[in-house]
Design a protein around this motif. Sequence first.
Motif: not given
Lengths: 132, 145
Positions: A41-42, A45, A48-49, A70, A73
């Motif tokens: 998932p990281l 993420w 996409l970021s 942010n 993460l």
Amino acid sequence: MAENSSHALRTPLGRVRGLGSARSGTHHWWMQRVTSIALLPLTIWFVLSMIGLAGTTYLETLLWIATPLNAVLLVALILLTFHHMAAGLQVVIEDYVRNEFARIATLLVVKGGCALLALACGFSVLRIAFAL
Amino acid sequence: MSDPREAGMIGRRTDGKIVRRPLSPHLQAYDMMQMTSFTSIMHRITGTAWAGGTLLLTWWLMAAATGEGAFARVQWFMSSFLGILILFGLTAAAWFHTLAGLRHLAWDAGYGLDIPTVYKTGRAVLIGTGVLTVLTWLLAIVFWG
């Protein structure tokens, strides 16, 4: 028989725990799996970021990094990525570098490099997060 | 020694003595373009490629923490032809390593180890890598434009 009786109450799992070539049992292998699951998932993420950040200004990028969520993460991604990377590269080196001196030297350089890169990335995120 | 499979039976013990025993995938005896061995070595290659990719991540973060000039240089490189090419390659490597990694996790849990399933999931990994890489970049282009 005396030797056997002292182990009589130990289960087969208990006897092999902590063994293996590096006396660490399956820890290395298991941590590679654990970090890979956390990175799923990281990393998605993060990718996409990065797409969202494409074409933004310097200040906008800093503000994005400095957001508590942010920043946390990112630090998690950094720690797990370099742990997973060091573990993976170690296996590749152990498989392909035959000469013992070269193998240990390469492992030390790669592990040290991973640690330094992780520190550099983590420090950068924290510096931005605490400065803003 | 006329049987090419014999090449996969020449092992060397740690003391240097040559013994006859089966070896794991051998470059001279196996077709390395089989789905099994191809996806296996690609998993290592894409993982190692990403290790190189972390240098870009480090450069990006350190430049952001350093100042506007340093950040502008990273931005310039990332949006240059070479930079885009590297980022595109890393995207493909990341998707391959992610999908092949999921396949490895399934194997570790004891699923999908029979040859027909291994070939099916192998094809799924290859097709998935292509589709997701293109989708990622389409998304990036839409955001940029």
